[in-house]
Design a protein around this motif. Sequence first.
Motif, PDB file in Angstrom:
ATOM      1  N   LYS A  55       0.835  -1.196   0.000  1.00 48.05           N
ATOM      2  CA  LYS A  55       0.000   0.000   0.000  1.00 48.05           C
ATOM      3  C   LYS A  55       0.870   1.247   0.000  1.00 48.05           C
ATOM      4  CE  LYS A  55      -3.772  -2.124   2.691  1.00 48.05           C
ATOM      5  NZ  LYS A  55      -4.877  -1.974   1.712  1.00 48.05           N
ATOM      6  N   ALA A  56       0.371   2.311  -0.593  1.00 49.82           N
ATOM      7  CA  ALA A  56       0.996   3.618  -0.438  1.00 49.82           C
ATOM      8  C   ALA A  56       0.561   4.170   0.912  1.00 49.82           C
ATOM      9  CB  ALA A  56       0.564   4.548  -1.558  1.00 49.82           C
ATOM     10  N   VAL A  57       1.512   4.645   1.705  1.00 54.09           N
ATOM     11  CA  VAL A  57       1.225   5.069   3.081  1.00 54.09           C
ATOM     12  C   VAL A  57       1.475   6.559   3.240  1.00 54.09           C
ATOM     13  CG1 VAL A  57       1.848   4.781   5.508  1.00 54.09           C
ATOM     14  CG2 VAL A  57       1.826   2.791   3.980  1.00 54.09           C
ATOM     15  N   ILE A 100       5.089   7.057   1.728  1.00 54.92           N
ATOM     16  CA  ILE A 100       5.885   5.832   1.635  1.00 54.92           C
ATOM     17  C   ILE A 100       5.303   4.968   0.526  1.00 54.92           C
ATOM     18  CG2 ILE A 100       6.589   3.753   2.912  1.00 54.92           C
ATOM     19  CD1 ILE A 100       6.231   5.505   5.484  1.00 54.92           C
ATOM     20  N   ASP A 101       6.162   4.425  -0.311  1.00 54.00           N
ATOM     21  CA  ASP A 101       5.639   3.669  -1.452  1.00 54.00           C
ATOM     22  C   ASP A 101       5.276   2.241  -1.063  1.00 54.00           C
ATOM     23  OD1 ASP A 101       7.998   2.124  -1.509  1.00 54.00           O
ATOM     24  OD2 ASP A 101       8.932   3.368  -3.050  1.00 54.00           O
ATOM     25  N   ARG A 102       4.795   1.488  -2.034  1.00 53.56           N
ATOM     26  CA  ARG A 102       4.262   0.148  -1.764  1.00 53.56           C
ATOM     27  C   ARG A 102       5.363  -0.847  -1.404  1.00 53.56           C
ATOM     28  NH1 ARG A 102       0.333  -1.241  -6.663  1.00 53.56           N
ATOM     29  NH2 ARG A 102      -0.102  -3.059  -5.317  1.00 53.56           N
ATOM     30  N   ASP A 103       6.617  -0.466  -1.647  1.00 58.37           N
ATOM     31  CA  ASP A 103       7.743  -1.311  -1.260  1.00 58.37           C
ATOM     32  C   ASP A 103       8.302  -0.941   0.111  1.00 58.37           C
ATOM     33  OD1 ASP A 103       7.721  -2.827  -3.653  1.00 58.37           O
ATOM     34  OD2 ASP A 103       8.806  -1.231  -4.697  1.00 58.37           O
ATOM     35  N   GLY A 104       7.660   0.018   0.775  1.00 57.87           N
ATOM     36  CA  GLY A 104       8.104   0.403   2.112  1.00 57.87           C
ATOM     37  C   GLY A 104       9.201   1.442   2.130  1.00 57.87           C
ATOM     38  N   ASN A 105       9.419   2.145   1.014  1.00 57.49           N
ATOM     39  CA  ASN A 105      10.446   3.187   0.953  1.00 57.49           C
ATOM     40  C   ASN A 105       9.807   4.563   1.077  1.00 57.49           C
ATOM     41  OD1 ASN A 105      12.514   1.256   0.341  1.00 57.49           O
ATOM     42  ND2 ASN A 105      11.762   1.210  -1.763  1.00 57.49           N
ATOM     43  N   TRP A 106      10.424   5.447   1.890  1.00 57.34           N
ATOM     44  CA  TRP A 106       9.849   6.789   1.939  1.00 57.34           C
ATOM     45  C   TRP A 106      10.295   7.567   0.713  1.00 57.34           C
ATOM     46  CZ3 TRP A 106      11.799   9.022   7.268  1.00 57.34           C
ATOM     47  CH2 TRP A 106      13.190   8.986   7.321  1.00 57.34           C
ATOM     48  N   ARG A 107       9.345   8.356   0.171  1.00 51.91           N
ATOM     49  CA  ARG A 107       9.556   8.978  -1.132  1.00 51.91           C
ATOM     50  C   ARG A 107       9.536  10.503  -1.078  1.00 51.91           C
ATOM     51  NH1 ARG A 107       8.594   5.495  -5.327  1.00 51.91           N
ATOM     52  NH2 ARG A 107       9.376   7.213  -6.600  1.00 51.91           N
ATOM     53  N   VAL A 108       8.480  11.081  -0.495  1.00 49.96           N
ATOM     54  CA  VAL A 108       8.413  12.540  -0.436  1.00 49.96           C
ATOM     55  C   VAL A 108       7.845  12.990   0.900  1.00 49.96           C
ATOM     56  CG1 VAL A 108       8.186  12.889  -2.934  1.00 49.96           C
ATOM     57  CG2 VAL A 108       6.130  12.657  -1.523  1.00 49.96           C
ATOM     58  N   LEU A 155      -0.554  10.137  -3.634  1.00 51.19           N
ATOM     59  CA  LEU A 155      -0.939   8.792  -3.210  1.00 51.19           C
ATOM     60  C   LEU A 155      -1.382   7.927  -4.387  1.00 51.19           C
ATOM     61  CD1 LEU A 155      -2.866   9.555   0.102  1.00 51.19           C
ATOM     62  CD2 LEU A 155      -0.687   8.335  -0.121  1.00 51.19           C
ATOM     63  N   GLU A 156      -2.100   8.529  -5.313  1.00 50.66           N
ATOM     64  CA  GLU A 156      -2.555   7.760  -6.475  1.00 50.66           C
ATOM     65  C   GLU A 156      -1.367   7.288  -7.307  1.00 50.66           C
ATOM     66  OE1 GLU A 156      -5.854   7.922 -10.081  1.00 50.66           O
ATOM     67  OE2 GLU A 156      -5.506   9.699  -8.840  1.00 50.66           O
ATOM     68  N   ILE A 157      -0.346   8.139  -7.449  1.00 44.43           N
ATOM     69  CA  ILE A 157       0.863   7.731  -8.184  1.00 44.43           C
ATOM     70  C   ILE A 157       1.533   6.570  -7.468  1.00 44.43           C
ATOM     71  CG2 ILE A 157       3.187   8.451  -8.858  1.00 44.43           C
ATOM     72  CD1 ILE A 157       2.007  11.320  -9.188  1.00 44.43           C
ATOM     73  N   LEU A 158       1.713   6.683  -6.157  1.00 44.93           N
ATOM     74  CA  LEU A 158       2.416   5.646  -5.394  1.00 44.93           C
ATOM     75  C   LEU A 158       1.601   4.373  -5.288  1.00 44.93           C
ATOM     76  CD1 LEU A 158       3.928   7.807  -2.506  1.00 44.93           C
ATOM     77  CD2 LEU A 158       5.134   6.823  -4.462  1.00 44.93           C
ATOM     78  N   ALA A 159       0.286   4.495  -5.357  1.00 49.16           N
ATOM     79  CA  ALA A 159      -0.577   3.311  -5.254  1.00 49.16           C
ATOM     80  C   ALA A 159      -0.714   2.568  -6.579  1.00 49.16           C
ATOM     81  CB  ALA A 159      -1.963   3.699  -4.736  1.00 49.16           C
ATOM     82  N   GLY A 160      -0.273   3.202  -7.657  1.00 45.78           N
ATOM     83  CA  GLY A 160      -0.470   2.653  -8.990  1.00 45.78           C
ATOM     84  C   GLY A 160       0.330   1.397  -9.247  1.00 45.78           C
TER      85      GLY A 160
END
Length: 232
Positions: A67-69, A204-212, A227-232
């Motif tokens: 999941k995007a968090v 945080i992206d779906r791989d568990g990495n913080w992004r922005v 969130l929509e970008i990271l959840a895609g």
Amino acid sequence: MPTRPASRRRIGPTLTLVLFLGLATLLAACGGSRELTGTDLGQEPAPDFTLTDHRGQTVSLSQLRGKAVALTFIYTHCPDICPLITQHLRQAYEQLPEDAQERVALVAITVDPARDTPEVLQEYSERHGLAENPAWFALTADAATLEPVWASYYVDPGAMMADDHAGADAHGGQGEHGDHADHEATPAAGDGQQFTHTDAIFLIDRDGNWRVLLRSGTPPEEIADNLEILAG
């Protein structure tokens, strides 16, 4: 029966191919690649934790993999910033397409464990229309458990609360919902991942990495787009 000129027979397929490629290019441009906005945090693994949510259930960040968090820090007695962030997260979630909502989690970790029990967090969630939202996790634990979590996300609860009270006093007990200058969340020089204060919303992206990193003043529409970008 008249026959078509040879030149038209040759041009026809070529023209069709050109039109097809042009349409494909136009569609690609319209759908174009969207980019994340906010302060770039790279793609380092976000620190894991295991805490208790407002439902009384144990929740780990690693459980939310896939999941995007959107991760933030709040306390329920906060006069202005925390309710604003909570409101923005709820509104952002509501703007997401239904399929994207299933791949998003909203996480709020308390900085006031002495008062923010699961029951209090449940009441706070109800006030903000999030208690029944399966994507919402308001988290707490004892101070000894939370302290390393705060440290790993560069959170200073004492400064956070002091600034909130100062902001409320400066506005006659009611904080403004503008830029919130008292609540800067600025990367420290040379590091890019340390923050002087926490009105931070970590994505945080779906791989568990913080992004922005986003802030309390970030419009819900911008949070939703990220969130929509990271959840895609």
